[in-house]
Design an enzyme around this catalytic site. Sequence first.
Site, PDB file in Angstrom:
ATOM      1  N   ASN A 179      47.181 -22.528  15.613  1.00 38.89           N
ATOM      2  CA  ASN A 179      47.491 -21.100  15.464  1.00 38.89           C
ATOM      3  C   ASN A 179      47.958 -20.548  16.814  1.00 38.89           C
ATOM      4  OD1 ASN A 179      45.083 -20.168  16.994  1.00 38.89           O
ATOM      5  ND2 ASN A 179      44.014 -21.153  15.292  1.00 38.89           N
ATOM      6  N   LYS A 195      27.720 -14.123   9.003  1.00 37.05           N
ATOM      7  CA  LYS A 195      27.478 -15.033  10.126  1.00 37.05           C
ATOM      8  C   LYS A 195      26.268 -14.615  10.952  1.00 37.05           C
ATOM      9  CE  LYS A 195      32.359 -16.194  10.059  1.00 37.05           C
ATOM     10  NZ  LYS A 195      33.395 -17.019  10.653  1.00 37.05           N
TER      11      LYS A 195
HETATM   12  N1  CTP Z   1      34.757 -19.169  13.453  1.00 37.81           N
HETATM   13  C1  CTP Z   1      34.055 -20.326  13.662  1.00 37.81           C
HETATM   14  N2  CTP Z   1      34.328 -21.431  12.918  1.00 37.81           N
HETATM   15  C2  CTP Z   1      35.292 -21.398  11.979  1.00 37.81           C
HETATM   16  C3  CTP Z   1      36.035 -20.220  11.771  1.00 37.81           C
HETATM   17  C4  CTP Z   1      35.738 -19.113  12.522  1.00 37.81           C
HETATM   18  O1  CTP Z   1      33.169 -20.348  14.522  1.00 37.81           O
HETATM   19  N3  CTP Z   1      35.541 -22.499  11.282  1.00 37.81           N
HETATM   20  C5  CTP Z   1      34.427 -17.972  14.256  1.00 37.81           C
HETATM   21  C6  CTP Z   1      35.539 -17.500  15.168  1.00 37.81           C
HETATM   22  O2  CTP Z   1      35.417 -18.055  16.451  1.00 37.81           O
HETATM   23  C7  CTP Z   1      35.348 -15.975  15.191  1.00 37.81           C
HETATM   24  C8  CTP Z   1      34.737 -15.670  13.827  1.00 37.81           C
HETATM   25  O3  CTP Z   1      34.181 -16.905  13.361  1.00 37.81           O
HETATM   26  O4  CTP Z   1      34.428 -15.564  16.156  1.00 37.81           O
HETATM   27  C9  CTP Z   1      35.669 -15.128  12.803  1.00 37.81           C
HETATM   28  O5  CTP Z   1      36.815 -15.927  12.719  1.00 37.81           O
HETATM   29  P1  CTP Z   1      37.946 -15.619  11.650  1.00 37.81           P
HETATM   30  O6  CTP Z   1      38.967 -16.709  11.688  1.00 37.81           O
HETATM   31  O7  CTP Z   1      38.414 -14.207  11.808  1.00 37.81           O
HETATM   32  O8  CTP Z   1      37.097 -15.645  10.287  1.00 37.81           O
HETATM   33  P2  CTP Z   1      36.854 -16.709   9.177  1.00 37.81           P
HETATM   34  O9  CTP Z   1      35.387 -16.811   8.975  1.00 37.81           O
HETATM   35  O10 CTP Z   1      37.565 -17.982   9.467  1.00 37.81           O
HETATM   36  O11 CTP Z   1      37.454 -15.974   7.908  1.00 37.81           O
HETATM   37  P3  CTP Z   1      38.996 -15.808   7.448  1.00 37.81           P
HETATM   38  O12 CTP Z   1      39.804 -16.829   8.174  1.00 37.81           O
HETATM   39  O13 CTP Z   1      38.928 -16.039   5.987  1.00 37.81           O
HETATM   40  O14 CTP Z   1      39.371 -14.396   7.799  1.00 37.81           O
END
Ligand code: CTP
Length: 401
Positions: free
Chosen positions: A209, A341
């Site tokens: 990304n 979380k």
């Molecule tokens: N995060 C994580 N592990 C993952 C995905 C996300 O630890 N596999 C953490 C990121 O570092 C961030 C938070 O969770 O602090 C939110 O990440 P985000 O990508 O916005 O959320 P997701 O839970 O992945 O939800 P979505 O992609 O569906 O919005």
Amino acid sequence: MLKNKFVVLGVTGSIAAYKSADLVRLLKKRGARVQVIMTKSACKFVKPLTFQVLSQNPVITDMFREPYRWEVEHVALADSADIILVAPATANIIAKIAAGIADDILTATILATRAKVVIAPAMNVHMYENPITQKNIEYLKGLGIKVLEPEEGPLACGYTGRGRFPAAEDIINILEELVGKAQDLKGRTFLITAGPTREPIDPIRYISNHSSGKMGYSLAHKAIIRGARVILVSGPTNITPPAGLYKFVPVETAIQMEKAVLENFNQADVVIKAAAVADYRPKKFNPEKIKKKDDEMIVELVKNPDILQELGKKKQNQVLVGFAAETDKPEKNALEKLKRKNLDFIVLNDVTQEGAGFGSDTNIVKIIYKDGRSEALPRMLKEDVADDILDRVLPFLTENG
Ligand code: CTP
């Protein structure tokens, strides 16, 4: 807060040099010890005697004067300063600091110091707005040097615009804030993640990304400055890790990040997950380069572990901070993530806004708490957003003891 603090005040050749006399008076009133250094041009505007009387200290104007102590003077000053304040700062001194020039006692002291450096520019509006000066200022800010915004108004050169020396009281307030913050995270361990993850498809390709890592690296940098022991777990970025890290763990994939984070979780008081973890990875890694064949190609993906959610389950008295990059119903989604979380607060990035999110040097964030309370911060440099996030971690640390 400035009581007994050692402030080295550099006065440079701006017409505002006389205003620094008031600054010295206020610093002394607050109990600070003040050593004034004047550049050659500053001495054309004000006599060193003014500063000598107000600071109750001889003024230093010459790097090669007869030493009255055994120490190498600029190193001694650099080492013992709590703060180096350059006020007023000309475009010339800003350029010299940015270029690493050390051809007088002031620039040599700044280059040799590890103390906080604060710069208060005062100059003609066109010199201030010149892209060269602005580039130098941005560069210095990126290094953690605090550059104050000059005020707008009539200037000595006859123009009206931004370039006026700020009020002495305002400068003192900023110094007090910095000294107060100086070591407020001492004794705390921060585990910070940054950057994207890369999920390989074959030896050549990967899924990833746009995360640059700037927000996570700024957090690590600021936490180090404020005295924390910082472990930085980082996906691939183009940024040099900040000096003074306790541990740097470079990773590529979400699984590697998970391992590194879990290994270091127990020793952390605070975890800030600024990394943009890829939610899915290719089900199968092709050890050989995939050759071009059909018109369509399907890469099957499987879900990656949600690292932050795992930490939320394991959490004892760690402070957990997450980030949420959203494009749709941002507040609702961020609050839902925070709850799922088990976070103390979440930093919401509305990545559709100009000047926010991936790649940008600035960010526009909202802090959202468990009870749904939210605080919107203005568009700021990521370094400054980092300080604001750390400010908001502090009360949770005090609560947890
Ligand atoms: N995060 C994580 N592990 C993952 C995905 C996300 O630890 N596999 C953490 C990121 O570092 C961030 C938070 O969770 O602090 C939110 O990440 P985000 O990508 O916005 O959320 P997701 O839970 O992945 O939800 P979505 O992609 O569906 O919005």
